[in-house]
Design a protein around this motif. Structure first.
Motif, mmCIF file in Angstrom:
data_model
loop_
_atom_site.group_PDB
_atom_site.id
_atom_site.type_symbol
_atom_site.label_atom_id
_atom_site.label_comp_id
_atom_site.label_asym_id
_atom_site.label_seq_id
_atom_site.Cartn_x
_atom_site.Cartn_y
_atom_site.Cartn_z
ATOM 1 N N ARG A 64 -5.749 -0.921 0.144
ATOM 2 C CA ARG A 64 -6.338 0.394 0.328
ATOM 3 C C ARG A 64 -5.235 1.413 0.645
ATOM 4 N NH1 ARG A 64 -11.724 0.600 0.863
ATOM 5 N NH2 ARG A 64 -11.609 2.488 2.147
ATOM 6 N N ASP A 94 -9.063 -5.437 -4.544
ATOM 7 C CA ASP A 94 -9.991 -4.808 -3.622
ATOM 8 C C ASP A 94 -9.559 -4.936 -2.163
ATOM 9 O OD1 ASP A 94 -10.277 -7.500 -3.423
ATOM 10 O OD2 ASP A 94 -12.433 -7.552 -3.771
ATOM 11 N N GLU A 125 -10.749 3.218 -7.358
ATOM 12 C CA GLU A 125 -11.179 4.604 -7.474
ATOM 13 C C GLU A 125 -9.967 5.533 -7.622
ATOM 14 O OE1 GLU A 125 -13.549 5.533 -4.135
ATOM 15 O OE2 GLU A 125 -15.204 4.154 -4.664
ATOM 16 N N GLN A 126 -8.914 5.260 -6.838
ATOM 17 C CA GLN A 126 -7.736 6.110 -6.931
ATOM 18 C C GLN A 126 -7.055 5.968 -8.289
ATOM 19 O OE1 GLN A 126 -5.317 6.698 -3.262
ATOM 20 N NE2 GLN A 126 -6.435 4.846 -2.527
ATOM 21 N N GLU A 186 -8.984 8.189 -10.695
ATOM 22 C CA GLU A 186 -8.671 9.595 -10.459
ATOM 23 C C GLU A 186 -7.284 9.950 -11.002
ATOM 24 O OE1 GLU A 186 -8.989 10.113 -6.296
ATOM 25 O OE2 GLU A 186 -11.210 9.878 -6.262
ATOM 26 N N ASN A 208 -3.596 4.875 1.176
ATOM 27 C CA ASN A 208 -4.157 6.133 1.679
ATOM 28 C C ASN A 208 -5.522 5.921 2.331
ATOM 29 O OD1 ASN A 208 -1.937 7.701 0.622
ATOM 30 N ND2 ASN A 208 -2.884 7.527 -1.419
ATOM 31 N N GLY A 209 -5.839 4.644 2.660
ATOM 32 C CA GLY A 209 -7.113 4.329 3.328
ATOM 33 C C GLY A 209 -8.312 4.369 2.400
ATOM 34 N N ARG A 210 -8.120 4.362 1.086
ATOM 35 C CA ARG A 210 -9.217 4.448 0.131
ATOM 36 C C ARG A 210 -9.143 3.308 -0.856
ATOM 37 N NH1 ARG A 210 -8.607 9.697 -2.923
ATOM 38 N NH2 ARG A 210 -10.585 8.949 -3.823
ATOM 39 N N ASN A 211 -10.238 3.092 -1.585
ATOM 40 C CA ASN A 211 -10.324 2.032 -2.573
ATOM 41 C C ASN A 211 -9.304 2.296 -3.682
ATOM 42 O OD1 ASN A 211 -11.572 0.975 -5.328
ATOM 43 N ND2 ASN A 211 -12.322 -0.327 -3.659
ATOM 44 N N GLU A 218 0.820 -1.206 0.000
ATOM 45 C CA GLU A 218 0.000 0.000 0.000
ATOM 46 C C GLU A 218 0.862 1.267 0.000
ATOM 47 O OE1 GLU A 218 -3.959 -1.806 2.297
ATOM 48 O OE2 GLU A 218 -2.486 -0.593 3.388
#
Length: 462
Positions: A427, A424, A435-436, A439, A429-432, A374
């Motif tokens: 994570r 999945d 999605e990152q 972005e 930065n603590g996010r999915n 991560e």
């Protein structure tokens, strides 16, 4: 003329002026001659206690003869210099050993400051030119005083030519000229065209090897006896008889005198040789004593060094033994862990539960891998990213393999222990992560410059 080297004594008979030459053909021979003449290396037959009597008259800095000759040649401004040209010639100047005055112990008297040394230097400078005589060294730490001089062979018309300066004819004339220059000191020239080489030295060394039996024969007195006059024949006149007997008597006396003189000359040669041998023996004894002192000093200096090296060796052996023990322990531990892993795999295959300690160990290992992956992904997402495959280089450098299974499904697996994660599960930065990634792709697309193409009619021909 009285010999200035033998003050208070008549010049000895048959004392020869000696001149010898040797070419310095390269840097090696010149360096060897320099080290020998300035006693920078061990010199046989040289007494270190007499070294203070040696003296240099020209090359006071004791520079290498090759460099001195090279500098003198540079002053000539020669258009061309052969690679094999002889740049310097060493000249040895001395005389028969018996030609030098000696003290009661047979040691030659100090000749520094005498006319003999000055006349030798003047002879060389007058013969070869003062600028071409680059070194002039007096040696008195051996049995017979002698001079080592170095001459650059420059011809009268300014050429460098050892062949011309020291041709056979010029060498014979050089010997004659040198003997004439040394005549005031009681020395004369050797036999012209003689094939004898250093006969004086060979004569003395050969006399040293005279056996006791031969010496006894030489020392045997010449047998003498009364010379009997023959009776006068009746047919011979008295006057003729007297003349004939007188001739026989003269012949007898001449034979006795000649034989006696030959024995005396042989005994004198042996005595002189033995005196020189005695001097050489004393020199060798002093050299041996000095060598023993140097050996003792070297041994004393070596002892602490040897002790230090012994201690270093002991410490190295202890370190090696410790590392060997540590390696053996690690090897035994690794074998034990491999055995435990095999047992765990077999238990899993057989449907048995995995031990708690092993499950805890695997869980901790997996958590460490996840944190590391991560962190790597968080850094990678800051870089221009268009798709998931752009994340591969950063992961591969850390030992992980990114494998794309489907459009939105991929895994990250460690190359060695095989620990694997789905997309999945990660994570950063603590996010999915998906999605990152989207972005990052949009951000990269926005940051890329827009390229507008001009219509064909507005293109500029180059």
């Amino acid at each position: 003329m009285r010999n200035p080297l033998r003050i208070g004594a008549a010049p000895p008979a048959m004392s020869y002026a000696i001149l010898r030459l040797s070419k310095l053909t390269n840097l090696g021979t010149a360096t060897s001659a320099t080290q020998h003449n300035y006693r920078l290396q061990d010199t046989p037959n040289a007494n270190p206690d007499w070294a203070a009597l040696n003296e240099e008259y020209l090359n006071h800095g004791h520079r290498n003869y090759w460099h001195l000759a090279t500098e003198r040649i540079a002053e000539l401004h020669l258009p061309r210099l052969r690679h094999d040209a002889v740049r310097a010639v060493e000249v040895v100047l001395t005389a028969s050993p018996e030609g030098f005055a000696r003290d009661a112990e047979g040691r030659a008297l100090d000749v520094r400051g005498t006319p003999w040394v000055a006349d030798n230097l003047a002879f060389l400078q007058a013969t070869f030119g003062a600028p071409n005589v680059v070194s002039f060294t007096l040696h008195q730490d051996e049995v017979t005083p002698h001079i080592h001089a170095v001459v650059v062979p420059v011809t009268a018309d300014g050429r460098l030519s050892s062949r011309d300066v020291f041709s056979p004819a010029s060498l014979r004339q050089l010997q004659t000229d040198y003997a004439q220059a040394m005549a005031p000191h009681g020395f004369e020239r050797g036999i012209k065209y003689s094939t004898a080489l250093h006969e004086d030295v060979r004569r003395h060394y050969g006399a040293q090897r005279t056996s006791q039996q031969q010496l006894a024969e030489v020392a045997t007195p010449v047998p003498t006896g009364p010379h009997l006059l023959q009776a006068m024949p009746p047919w011979l006149e008295p006057e003729n008889h007297r003349v004939r007997e007188q001739f026989r008597l003269d012949h007898y006396v001449h034979h006795l005198t000649t034989t006696s003189n030959e024995k005396i000359a042989q005994l004198a040669t042996v005595a002189s040789a033995n005196a020189l041998a005695h001097d050489r023996a004393r020199v060798l004894e002093k050299q041996l004593a000095r060598s023993q002192e140097q050996l003792a000093l070297a041994r004393d200096g070596l002892t602490p060094r040897l002790a230090h090296l012994t201690e270093q060796l002991r410490q190295a052996k202890e370190q090696l033994a410790a590392k060997t023990t540590q390696f053996s322990e690690q090897q035994a531990l690794a074998k034990q862990q491999i055995l435990l892993h095999k047992r765990a795999v077999i238990r899993h295959v057989q449907g048995q539960s995995v031990p708690d300690w092993l499950a805890t160990l695997a869980k901790g290992l997996r958590e460490r891998h996840q944190r590391k992956i991560e962190a790597l992904l968080a850094k990678q997402l800051l870089l221009p990213t268009r798709e998931v495959a752009d994340l591969k280089p950063g992961l591969e450098q850390a030992g992980y393999v990114l494998k794309v299974v489907g459009p939105q499904e991929w895994t990250v697996q460690h190359k060695e222990d095989g620990t694997r994660f789905r997309g999945d599960e990660l994570r950063p930065n603590g996010r999915n992560l998906l999605e990152q990634c989207r972005e990052a792709a949009e951000r990269t697309k926005e940051q890329e410059p827009t390229i507008q193409l001009l219509p064909k009619e507005r293109e500029i021909e180059m």
